[in-house]
Design an enzyme around this catalytic site. Structure first.
Site, short mmCIF file in Angstrom:
data_model
loop_
_atom_site.label_atom_id
_atom_site.label_comp_id
_atom_site.label_asym_id
_atom_site.label_seq_id
_atom_site.Cartn_x
_atom_site.Cartn_y
_atom_site.Cartn_z
CG HIS A 210 -0.37 0.28 2.64
ND1 HIS A 210 0.54 -0.65 2.99
CD2 HIS A 210 -0.13 1.51 3.30
CE1 HIS A 210 0.96 0.01 4.36
NE2 HIS A 210 0.73 1.00 4.25
C1 UD1 Z 1 -2.39 5.29 6.17
C2 UD1 Z 1 -1.13 5.65 6.88
C3 UD1 Z 1 -0.28 4.33 6.65
C4 UD1 Z 1 -0.74 3.27 7.06
C5 UD1 Z 1 -1.79 2.90 6.32
C6 UD1 Z 1 -2.48 1.52 6.67
C7 UD1 Z 1 -0.62 8.05 6.72
C8 UD1 Z 1 0.04 9.05 6.15
N1 UD1 Z 1 -0.52 6.81 6.35
O1 UD1 Z 1 -2.13 5.09 4.69
O2 UD1 Z 1 0.88 4.84 7.58
O3 UD1 Z 1 0.32 2.30 7.01
O4 UD1 Z 1 -2.80 3.97 6.60
O5 UD1 Z 1 -3.73 1.28 6.24
O6 UD1 Z 1 -1.33 8.24 7.67
N2 UD1 Z 1 -9.65 4.97 1.93
C9 UD1 Z 1 -10.86 4.29 1.64
N3 UD1 Z 1 -11.30 3.81 2.70
C10 UD1 Z 1 -10.99 4.06 4.13
C11 UD1 Z 1 -9.57 4.81 4.31
C12 UD1 Z 1 -8.80 5.07 3.08
O7 UD1 Z 1 -11.16 4.09 0.50
O8 UD1 Z 1 -11.36 3.69 5.17
C13 UD1 Z 1 -8.72 5.48 0.49
C14 UD1 Z 1 -8.79 6.90 0.59
O9 UD1 Z 1 -9.63 7.38 -0.14
C15 UD1 Z 1 -7.23 7.20 -0.05
C16 UD1 Z 1 -6.57 5.91 0.21
O10 UD1 Z 1 -7.39 4.96 0.62
O11 UD1 Z 1 -7.55 7.34 -1.40
C17 UD1 Z 1 -5.42 6.15 1.16
O12 UD1 Z 1 -6.10 6.37 2.66
P1 UD1 Z 1 -5.01 7.43 3.54
O13 UD1 Z 1 -5.70 7.50 4.94
O14 UD1 Z 1 -4.75 8.71 2.93
O15 UD1 Z 1 -3.72 6.70 3.73
P2 UD1 Z 1 -3.34 5.15 3.73
O16 UD1 Z 1 -2.55 4.84 2.45
O17 UD1 Z 1 -4.37 4.27 4.01
#
Ligand code: UD1
Length: 369
Positions: A210
């Site tokens: 991820h």
């Molecule tokens: C975040 C953390 C990372 C951790 C990871 C575990 C930061 C900078 N990064 O990264 O350290 O390892 O979580 O999962 O805080 N999304 C969904 N549904 C959700 C959550 C997110 O669809 O419930 C999508 C969002 O729209 C986005 C992507 O997933 O496009 C990333 O989500 P984001 O919270 O920005 O960071 P992660 O990559 O999940």
């Protein structure tokens, strides 16, 4: 009465906070004057990224949800700071406890500190040295304003001392994520896909990816996946796909072929069942390298650096880097049965949260005495 704010936001926070809550609840039940407010920033919000973890880990409903949702790093940081600052203006705790290295960790520590609330950082002091990772920036910013550090390793202690942190603010307590792992292990649950895919004990590989570095460029991700499929010699590869990665895979015009099986993100108990019974794990996560080390499962990390070097020097983890060429030789070593065995790092014993709350309890007793 000691009052604590406990902050969670994203998936890896939930297993770090669950045993801390359990320990506070245990002390409350013995009439100790300690209480907490659980604040969920809403950084992760899907059921399979958040809600299922609350249920399986016995985390109570948050007292407050800031509902920040998705966004850029700046949007999320700003939204969380605004929401948490408002909450603090209504009621300030004695201490704000943040865990890990996600955006919520950094945003809430800044908001708290500026409102003159002391901050404790659980898993403070770890460093990858890779400033392209948002988590590294979160760690550095958080630690630059943290009052009390609860650390997982001697490396973290020495990183903090090198940065001029006095020893009496550093508490080497172990790893709360491992508290949760050891506590939950008897309840690990076979996921449905075990029977659907006819999986066998130690007969398959678990994959998670991820990190923006690995997944955001569609061609790069495809090359990594193809290399993993090619070198695994027909072994089944089970790939629970993070939402960020799913978006990229959905953009492919041709489906992936070979022995790879894509799944939705699994719940905590199901994911760790799968890991415990696997031949090996390939990942770019940090937390998973700690869990595989404790369960003695071989782990290959597709990153150039790690903030958890003890998983490599002591544990079962090996850093392969992000070049796909490194995968085949490592896989050969695994398949020929030549992977290192590894040992469990000091204080990763399931009792870290007890040590943390004992320290906090004494600290505030002294202050109010
Ligand atoms: C975040 C953390 C990372 C951790 C990871 C575990 C930061 C900078 N990064 O990264 O350290 O390892 O979580 O999962 O805080 N999304 C969904 N549904 C959700 C959550 C997110 O669809 O419930 C999508 C969002 O729209 C986005 C992507 O997933 O496009 C990333 O989500 P984001 O919270 O920005 O960071 P992660 O990559 O999940």
């Amino acid at each position: 009465m000691i009052t604590l704010d406990l902050i969670v936001g994203a998936r890896p926070n939930f297993m770090k906070i669950a045993p801390i809550i359990r320990e506070i609840e245990r002390r409350k039940a013995q009439s100790e004057a300690i209480d907490y407010r659980l604040v969920h920033t809403g950084q992760h919000y899907d059921r399979n990224m958040s809600g299922s973890f609350f249920e399986e880990l016995g985390i109570p409903e948050p007292h407050v949800n800031l509902n920040v949702g998705s966004g850029t790093q700046a949007e999320q940081t700003a939204g969380i700071m605004l929401g948490y600052e408002k909450l603090l203006s209504e009621r300030k705790p004695d201490l704000c406890i943040v865990v890990g290295d996600v955006t919520s960790t950094m945003a809430c520590s800044i908001a708290a500190k500026k409102m003159l609330v002391p901050v404790a950082h659980v898993e403070g002091g770890i460093r990858s040295g890779d400033m392209t990772m948002p988590e590294e920036i979160n760690r550095i910013v958080t630690d630059s304003i943290t009052d009390y550090f609860f650390t997982t390793s001697e490396t973290a202690n020495s990183n903090l001392r090198k940065n001029g942190v006095e020893s009496d603010r550093i508490f080497f307590v172990g790893n709360t994520m491992i508290d949760t792992l050891l506590h939950s292990r008897p309840r690990f649950r076979k996921p449905r896909l075990w029977d659907e895919l006819s999986l066998d004990e130690k007969g398959y590989i678990v994959l998670t990816l991820h990190r923006p570095n690995n997944v955001d460029d569609p061609a790069n991700l495809k090359q990594l996946l193809n290399e993993i499929i090619k070198s695994s010699d027909g072994r089944k590869i089970i790939f629970p796909v993070h939402p960020r990665t799913r978006k990229v895979i959905n953009s492919y015009t041709e489906p992936l072929s070979g022995s790879i099986h894509l799944a939705e993100p699994l719940s905590y108990l199901e994911f760790n069942y799968l890991v415990e019974h696997s031949l090996a794990v390939i990942t770019d996560s940090g937390g998973i390298t700690e869990e595989t080390t404790v369960m003695g499962v071989p782990c290959m990390t597709l990153r150039d650096s790690t903030e958890r070097p003890e998983t490599v020097t002591m544990g079962t983890n090996e850093l392969l880097g992000t070049n796909p060429d490194a995968i085949a030789p490592a896989m050969q070593r695994l398949l020929s049965g030549n992977w290192k065995k590894g040992a469990i790092p000091p204080l990763w014993d399931g009792h870290t949260s007890e040590r943390i709350i004992e320290i906090i309890s004494k600290m505030f007793d002294r202050k109010t005495a």
